[in-house]
Design an enzyme around this catalytic site. Structure first.
Site, short mmCIF file in Angstrom:
data_model
loop_
_atom_site.label_atom_id
_atom_site.label_comp_id
_atom_site.label_asym_id
_atom_site.label_seq_id
_atom_site.Cartn_x
_atom_site.Cartn_y
_atom_site.Cartn_z
CE1 TYR A 1 -3.64 -2.49 0.20
CE2 TYR A 1 -2.78 -3.13 2.35
CZ TYR A 1 -3.64 -3.35 1.29
OH TYR A 1 -4.50 -4.41 1.31
CG HIS B 1 21.17 9.67 22.96
ND1 HIS B 1 20.53 10.76 22.42
CD2 HIS B 1 20.70 9.55 24.23
CE1 HIS B 1 19.71 11.28 23.32
NE2 HIS B 1 19.80 10.57 24.43
CB SER C 1 16.81 13.93 24.44
OG SER C 1 18.19 13.69 24.52
CG HIS D 1 -34.77 -1.66 15.65
ND1 HIS D 1 -33.92 -1.66 16.73
CD2 HIS D 1 -35.58 -0.59 15.80
CE1 HIS D 1 -34.22 -0.64 17.52
NE2 HIS D 1 -35.22 0.04 16.97
CB SER E 1 -15.49 -14.37 -7.09
OG SER E 1 -15.34 -15.73 -6.76
CE LYS F 1 -19.07 -12.74 -4.70
NZ LYS F 1 -18.49 -13.35 -3.48
CG ASN G 1 -16.14 -9.92 -4.17
OD1 ASN G 1 -17.28 -10.36 -4.28
ND2 ASN G 1 -15.07 -10.70 -4.23
CB SER H 1 10.98 6.94 23.40
OG SER H 1 11.93 6.94 22.36
#
Length: 459
Positions: free
Chosen positions: A15, A89, A120, A168, A292, A298, A300, A337
């Protein structure tokens, strides 16, 4: 056979094209660029005011340092990587990089002003503030705005398209498709404003937030005033009262609001998915795409399913960030951190979801005939209108019907009724002729109240 090195995260692999813009702000390199920026600005700030006895800096030298910091690139990335392997560091390596640049420019006299009196976290909190702010406002927010804009456009387009509502999961008082889309646009616009209004805070007060080293080294300076000026000069809001770390409350506020936006977007994705399942939306075929691997017919709703999953991951990470970052043991621990290094991951999954929603909303079309069929098959939804009109007639003294709700419940609950049955029922009611005519003129498709006008409230 061993594979060559591969990205572990799908955000950096599969991605990357969709989320790569976040790397400009939330990668390790972007964080180091911000650190260099803060270090250079602090050095120049001290030199221009003679703080700690720092020698004055010529305007041309200050401009050259700033230009170098703004041009932070692969050379500096490689330099820091090699230095951090020795220092172990990251911020110390940045300090050495700035010192090296001063030597290159012949400004060795300023070397000890680099990182002077800083812990820091003074540098880190400001750097994270700058990078997170810019990532949200320059990358994530425009993507959210695109989705809101697409929703607003769909709401206007389908302002008058009647649709059977489902409360509902059951047939309910009709609405319009435009109004239902407008609800999401309005919700998202409201939370977008809250995200834009989050105050981005920064601290710059030393090892435990007390300016102790500052006062000892330069006792005549007004350090709170100077710290506020410095932080504000970076475009941030000064936090005057902290421990060693800036308390991260602003980050918690930001991440919770972005997570909230994600929950609204998740609701959008599941509703659109359901409308596709019901046939209210059809999906526009994409040339060459496969729905599919075994069922050729299909298409999807992958855009909305992908958005759902990525919003769930983003929300989990954002809520975890918000919960973790507001706690630090006593004056400092390092849990933040490691945690903050995942901000890009959280926003990356959210940005990926926004990209899929934007594309998905452009790949669906309304099926008016399916919407009309569902409305025409559910005349019983007019029972609400009939019993409410009867109640109004009773209140006005033009009817003596008792318990109109019960009468309509007996007629319609668990029964399918059509236009003829309802018209016959209305004709037999003890109500005014005007009320009868008004009710018999109703259809499920016209029983939408102010839905079209309410749509106009969308952003």
């Amino acid at each position: 056979m061993t594979l060559p090195p591969q990205p572990l995260s799908p955000l950096d692999g599969r991605y990357r094209p969709q989320v790569g813009a976040l790397g400009e702000h939330l990668s390790e390199a972007a964080l180091n660029r911000a650190r260099v920026h803060v270090e250079v600005e602090w050095l120049v700030f001290c030199a221009e005011r003679g703080l700690f006895g720092t020698p004055a800096i010529a305007a041309a030298d200050a401009a050259s340092l700033r230009e170098w910091a703004a041009g932070f690139g692969q050379t500096e990335i490689d330099w820091l990587s090699a230095k951090e392997a020795v220092t172990r560091h990251d911020v110390k390596a940045v300090e050495y990089l700035v010192r090296d640049r001063l030597a290159t420019q012949g400004l060795e006299a300023l070397a000890e002003a680099t990182h002077i009196a800083c812990t820091s976290e003074d540098v880190n909190n400001l750097s994270y503030a700058l990078t997170i702010r810019d990532a949200v406002h320059e990358v994530w927010m425009p993507a959210l705005r695109e989705v809101i804009g697409r929703l607003s456009g769909l709401a206007v387009e389908h302002r008058d398209q009647p649709m059977l509502a489902h409360t509902h999961g059951q047939p309910a008082t009709p609405t319009t498709l435009g109004k239902e889309i407008a609800v999401f646009a309005w919700r998202l616009e409201r939370i977008a404003g809250q995200i834009e209004d989050v105050e981005v805070l920064g601290k710059f007060a030393g090892a435990t937030g007390t300016f102790s080293a500052h006062v000892v080294a330069d006792p005549d300076a007004d350090w709170p005033v100077l710290a506020k000026e410095f932080v504000a000069g970076l475009g941030l809001t000064w936090n005057p009262l902290t421990t060693q770390i800036e308390s991260h409350d602003w980050q918690a506020e930001l991440f919770q609001r972005i997570s909230h936006a994600g929950r609204i977007l998740h609701n959008l994705a599941t509703d659109v998915w359901t409308y596709i399942m019901m046939g209210y939306f059809t999906q526009i075929p994409v040339e060459g795409a496969t729905g599919s691997s075994t069922m050729p017919h299909k298409i999807n709703p992958i855009r909305f399913e992908n958005a759902e999953s990525n919003l769930e991951i983003a929300s989990a990470l954002l809520e975890s960030l918000a919960a973790t970052l507001v706690t630090s043991r006593l004056q400092r621990d390092l849990t933040d951190s490691s945690t903050q290094r995942n901000v890009g991951v959280a926003l990356g999954h959210s940005l990926l979801a926004l990209d899929n929603l934007r594309k998905g909303l452009g790949e669906i079309a309304v099926a008016p005939e399916r919407l009309a069929a569902d409305l025409d098959g559910n005349w019983e939804v007019l029972a609400e209108a009939i019993q409410t009109v009867i109640r109004a007639e009773v209140l006005a003294g033009t009817s003596s019907i008792e318990d109109p709700y019960a009468q309509l419940k007996g007629l319609t609950r668990g029964h399918r009724v059509g236009q003829a049955e309802l018209a016959q029922f209305v004709d037999g009611l003890d109500i005014s002729d005007a009320a009868k005519e008004r009710l018999k003129a109703l259809t499920p498709a016209t029983y939408v109240g102010l839905a079209p006008e309410l749509t106009d409230l969308a952003p």
